[in-house]
Write a protein that holds these residues in place. Structure first.
Motif, PDB file in Angstrom:
ATOM      1  N   PRO A  40      14.395  61.102  53.943  1.00 35.62           N
ATOM      2  CA  PRO A  40      15.156  61.315  55.189  1.00 35.62           C
ATOM      3  C   PRO A  40      16.117  60.175  55.522  1.00 35.62           C
ATOM      4  O   PRO A  40      17.228  60.419  55.983  1.00 35.62           O
ATOM      5  N   CYS A  41      15.743  58.915  55.289  1.00 33.78           N
ATOM      6  CA  CYS A  41      16.666  57.829  55.644  1.00 33.78           C
ATOM      7  C   CYS A  41      17.707  57.621  54.550  1.00 33.78           C
ATOM      8  O   CYS A  41      18.749  57.034  54.769  1.00 33.78           O
ATOM      9  N   GLY A  42      17.393  58.092  53.345  1.00 34.22           N
ATOM     10  CA  GLY A  42      18.389  58.088  52.277  1.00 34.22           C
ATOM     11  C   GLY A  42      18.330  56.886  51.351  1.00 34.22           C
ATOM     12  O   GLY A  42      19.132  56.788  50.425  1.00 34.22           O
ATOM     13  N   HIS A  43      17.376  55.962  51.557  1.00 36.07           N
ATOM     14  CA  HIS A  43      17.422  54.723  50.774  1.00 36.07           C
ATOM     15  C   HIS A  43      16.271  54.559  49.792  1.00 36.07           C
ATOM     16  O   HIS A  43      16.038  53.469  49.289  1.00 36.07           O
ATOM     17  N   ALA A  44      15.539  55.643  49.524  1.00 39.90           N
ATOM     18  CA  ALA A  44      14.354  55.492  48.673  1.00 39.90           C
ATOM     19  C   ALA A  44      14.693  55.151  47.222  1.00 39.90           C
ATOM     20  O   ALA A  44      13.963  54.444  46.548  1.00 39.90           O
ATOM     21  N   LEU A  45      15.805  55.658  46.724  1.00 43.47           N
ATOM     22  CA  LEU A  45      16.141  55.452  45.303  1.00 43.47           C
ATOM     23  C   LEU A  45      17.556  54.895  45.189  1.00 43.47           C
ATOM     24  O   LEU A  45      18.439  55.309  45.930  1.00 43.47           O
ATOM     25  N   GLY A  46      17.758  54.019  44.261  1.00 44.84           N
ATOM     26  CA  GLY A  46      19.097  53.598  43.880  1.00 44.84           C
ATOM     27  C   GLY A  46      19.945  53.055  45.004  1.00 44.84           C
ATOM     28  O   GLY A  46      21.157  53.180  44.997  1.00 44.84           O
ATOM     29  N   SER A  47      19.333  52.467  46.031  1.00 48.01           N
ATOM     30  CA  SER A  47      20.126  51.920  47.125  1.00 48.01           C
ATOM     31  C   SER A  47      19.711  50.481  47.384  1.00 48.01           C
ATOM     32  O   SER A  47      18.569  50.094  47.150  1.00 48.01           O
ATOM     33  N   GLY A  98      20.711  60.933  45.513  1.00 43.96           N
ATOM     34  CA  GLY A  98      21.121  59.542  45.703  1.00 43.96           C
ATOM     35  C   GLY A  98      21.388  59.222  47.154  1.00 43.96           C
ATOM     36  O   GLY A  98      21.532  60.138  47.976  1.00 43.96           O
ATOM     37  N   PRO A  99      21.469  57.930  47.479  1.00 42.32           N
ATOM     38  CA  PRO A  99      21.703  57.526  48.863  1.00 42.32           C
ATOM     39  C   PRO A  99      23.086  57.965  49.348  1.00 42.32           C
ATOM     40  O   PRO A  99      23.948  58.298  48.518  1.00 42.32           O
ATOM     41  N   PRO A 100      23.316  57.967  50.648  1.00 43.29           N
ATOM     42  CA  PRO A 100      24.626  58.392  51.156  1.00 43.29           C
ATOM     43  C   PRO A 100      25.741  57.473  50.656  1.00 43.29           C
ATOM     44  O   PRO A 100      25.524  56.278  50.473  1.00 43.29           O
ATOM     45  N   GLY A 101      26.880  58.035  50.407  1.00 40.87           N
ATOM     46  CA  GLY A 101      28.066  57.234  50.082  1.00 40.87           C
ATOM     47  C   GLY A 101      28.189  56.797  48.635  1.00 40.87           C
ATOM     48  O   GLY A 101      28.994  55.932  48.316  1.00 40.87           O
ATOM     49  N   VAL A 102      27.407  57.419  47.711  1.00 46.71           N
ATOM     50  CA  VAL A 102      27.535  56.999  46.309  1.00 46.71           C
ATOM     51  C   VAL A 102      28.517  57.890  45.543  1.00 46.71           C
ATOM     52  O   VAL A 102      28.764  57.680  44.365  1.00 46.71           O
ATOM     53  N   GLY A 103      29.052  58.901  46.203  1.00 45.49           N
ATOM     54  CA  GLY A 103      30.065  59.738  45.550  1.00 45.49           C
ATOM     55  C   GLY A 103      29.553  61.080  45.074  1.00 45.49           C
ATOM     56  O   GLY A 103      30.155  61.700  44.200  1.00 45.49           O
ATOM     57  N   LYS A 104      28.443  61.564  45.668  1.00 46.76           N
ATOM     58  CA  LYS A 104      27.893  62.861  45.255  1.00 46.76           C
ATOM     59  C   LYS A 104      28.888  63.990  45.565  1.00 46.76           C
ATOM     60  O   LYS A 104      29.154  64.843  44.718  1.00 46.76           O
ATOM     61  N   SER A 153      23.070  55.783  41.834  1.00 50.50           N
ATOM     62  CA  SER A 153      22.866  54.577  42.641  1.00 50.50           C
ATOM     63  C   SER A 153      24.236  54.009  43.014  1.00 50.50           C
ATOM     64  O   SER A 153      25.263  54.437  42.473  1.00 50.50           O
ATOM     65  N   ARG A 154      24.224  53.027  43.889  1.00 50.12           N
ATOM     66  CA  ARG A 154      25.504  52.480  44.354  1.00 50.12           C
ATOM     67  C   ARG A 154      26.238  51.810  43.200  1.00 50.12           C
ATOM     68  O   ARG A 154      25.644  51.053  42.436  1.00 50.12           O
ATOM     69  N   PRO A 155      27.551  52.074  43.071  1.00 49.40           N
ATOM     70  CA  PRO A 155      28.308  51.417  42.000  1.00 49.40           C
ATOM     71  C   PRO A 155      28.427  49.923  42.285  1.00 49.40           C
ATOM     72  O   PRO A 155      28.537  49.509  43.432  1.00 49.40           O
ATOM     73  N   ARG A 156      28.330  49.137  41.215  1.00 51.85           N
ATOM     74  CA  ARG A 156      28.469  47.684  41.403  1.00 51.85           C
ATOM     75  C   ARG A 156      29.947  47.310  41.357  1.00 51.85           C
ATOM     76  O   ARG A 156      30.777  48.025  40.801  1.00 51.85           O
ATOM     77  N   VAL A 157      30.280  46.160  41.947  1.00 53.71           N
ATOM     78  CA  VAL A 157      31.669  45.697  41.961  1.00 53.71           C
ATOM     79  C   VAL A 157      32.129  45.491  40.513  1.00 53.71           C
ATOM     80  O   VAL A 157      31.379  45.002  39.673  1.00 53.71           O
ATOM     81  N   GLY A 158      33.337  45.895  40.226  1.00 54.00           N
ATOM     82  CA  GLY A 158      33.885  45.669  38.887  1.00 54.00           C
ATOM     83  C   GLY A 158      33.724  46.859  37.957  1.00 54.00           C
ATOM     84  O   GLY A 158      34.196  46.835  36.838  1.00 54.00           O
TER      85      GLY A 158
END
Ligand code: ZN
Length: 494
Positions: free
Chosen positions: A350-357, A221-227, A390-395
């Motif tokens: 490499p950039c981290g945004h290919a999936l779920g971002s 997953g992309p950076p900062g999703v809580g892995k 993927s990034r968690p949505r608000v709420g």
């Protein structure tokens, strides 16, 4: 006069008994050593001599030859000091040779006769404890904890050489290690980290399955999703260490002076720049366990997996497959345990945004495939579950305490039942658990997706864990379908 005492030295990861024989000769007073001592042991001649003189003994009054046998294997460490001092005293007839029969001695001496605690005590005590013709092991008081851990029944403790001489000459008793008081109501702390993870219900489910069935898990997953947070929370969900597991772990940590053993299940997260020796184990004169062994009975977390060195990634296949690692030295292979759950995390590109971002990926197709190729096929194959975050949505809610507690209970239940031990089972026997209809469906799916035997077995094994978590008596199509979502690899196939 000829005297015999026993001590021990470290041979790879294990203790090896050393027999010290001392004899006097009419020649210039000195202590001579034979039997491949290292520099530390050669220096101990001076320590022992100075210490005995301080205590009022005129030793050596003649030439004393101390032979360390087996003479052909190298010896190391300062723990031979005590045995050497006793051998010299017996050779000079200051202590009765016959009284030393059946004694093992470990301990480093200071010049004023104090006994210093020794390093690597656990394997050394075990080596002497297992020798039938030894009835008593003399040990520095500072190593009482290791003696208790080894369950050593032959150990007597002393903190000064004069106490040991009193024991031999005046029959003054030496204390045995006292049982430590049991830790006051030791319980797992509440799973605090797990409670803070927002959303990610699929990844949490994957974590539950991975921990319950001791499967290896890859988080994508992309950076900062809580892995990292998910991986760190894993040890909170695992059952307490059993005493036998604790002993295994202490044996490994006993080989790493300076590394504090964990109080619970280990969680190790080495940096991706670490060398193969640091991850898999190495060392020259003595064996140094790597992260795979330090994570024994716990979790090894490899963040940014493709960034690890190629030899590390290739070398991981051995412990992942066999749950142990072999450190190979000239003519010898030392086995160390490495039974851990691997949790690895990586960006999808490499950039981290290919999936779920929500961000847009700026990598070319070539860059992406080059990046994924770093996780070689056979290593990718060792992961039982792959989950895309993927990034968690608000709420989105965070896990409630009851969720985490329920998860921990379910994992404990499966571990106790040990449905997923390393018992080898034939693939045919495994598929026999499915009813006829589901078995047919499974066979067709295997054929349609051209699954390798390894992948099919992995699929079935994850489905079996899910079935056990659901307290079901058989594996059904529902379990297989859920397992398929995790097993269907998004990494390039071999
Ligand atoms: Zn990208």
């Amino acid at each position: 006069m000829l005297s015999v005492t026993f001590s021990a030295t470290l041979d790879g990861a294990q203790g090896s008994v050393v027999r010290l024989q001392a004899a006097t000769e009419n020649a210039l007073p000195q202590i001579c050593l034979t039997g491949l001592p290292n520099a530390v042991i050669r220096e101990s001649r001076e320590r022992v001599r100075a210490c005995l003189v301080q205590l009022g003994f005129e030793v050596p009054s003649r030439r004393i030859v101390v032979n360390l046998s087996p003479a052909s294997t190298p010896k190391q460490g300062s723990q031979l000091d005590l045995a050497m001092a006793l051998s010299c005293l017996a050779a000079e007839q200051k202590v009765d040779c016959k009284m030393l029969e059946g004694f093992g001695a470990l301990g480093e001496l200071t010049l004023d006769g104090n006994l210093q605690p020794i390093a690597f005590a656990l394997p050394l005590i075990e080596a002497l404890e297992n020798l039938p013709n030894i009835h008593t092991i003399l040990l520095p008081s500072g190593n009482a904890a290791e003696a208790l851990l080894a369950g050593a029944s032959k150990v007597r403790l002393a903190s000064h050489l004069s106490e040991i001489l009193d024991f031999f000459q005046n029959k003054r008793d030496l204390p045995r290690p006292q049982n430590l008081p049991p830790p006051a109501g030791k319980q797992n702390p509440p799973p605090k980290l797990f409670e803070t993870i927002v959303g990610q219900s699929v990844a949490k489910r994957a974590l539950q399955i991975a921990l319950a069935g001791r499967h290896h898990l890859l988080l994508l997953g992309p950076p900062g999703v809580g892995k990292s947070l998910l991986a760190q929370s894993a040890v909170e969900l695992l059952p307490d260490l059993e005493p036998s597991e604790m002993l295994e772990l202490m044996r490994v940590y006993a080989l790493c002076p300076g590394v504090q053993p964990p109080s619970g299940r280990p969680f190790r997260c080495p940096h991706h720049s670490a060398s193969a020796a640091a991850i898999l184990g190495g060392g020259n004169a003595r064996i140094a366990p790597g992260e795979v062994s330090l994570a024994h009975r716990g979790v090894l977390f490899l963040d940014e997996l493709p960034e690890f060195k190629k030899d590390v990634l290739e070398g991981l296949r051995e412990p992942l497959e066999g749950r142990e690692v072999f450190i190979r030295r000239v003519g010898q292979a030392h086995r160390l345990p490495a039974d851990f759950t691997l949790i690895a995390a990586m960006n999808p590109c490499p950039c981290g945004h290919a999936l779920g971002s929500s961000g847009r990926c700026t990598c070319s197709l070539g860059q992406r495939s080059q990046y994924l190729k770093r996780i070689s096929g056979p290593l990718a194959d060792r992961f039982d579950l792959v989950v895309v975050l993927s990034r968690p949505r608000v709420g989105m809610g965070v896990a409630s305490v009851s969720d985490a507690e329920a998860m921990r209970r379910s994992i404990l239940r499966l571990w106790k039942a040990d449905n997923h031990g390393a018992r080898p089972r034939s693939f045919l026997c495994e598929t026999a658990e499915l009813n006829t209809e589901d078995g047919k469906w499974f066979g067709e799916a295997m054929e349609k997706q051209q699954l390798s035997m390894r992948k099919a077995r992995k699929w079935l094994s994850v489905a079996r864990t899910i079935s056990a978590l659901e307290e079901s008596t058989s594996v059904t199509r529902q379990h297989l379908t859920e397992a398929h979502a995790f097993v269907a690899n998004v990494l390039p196939d071999t």
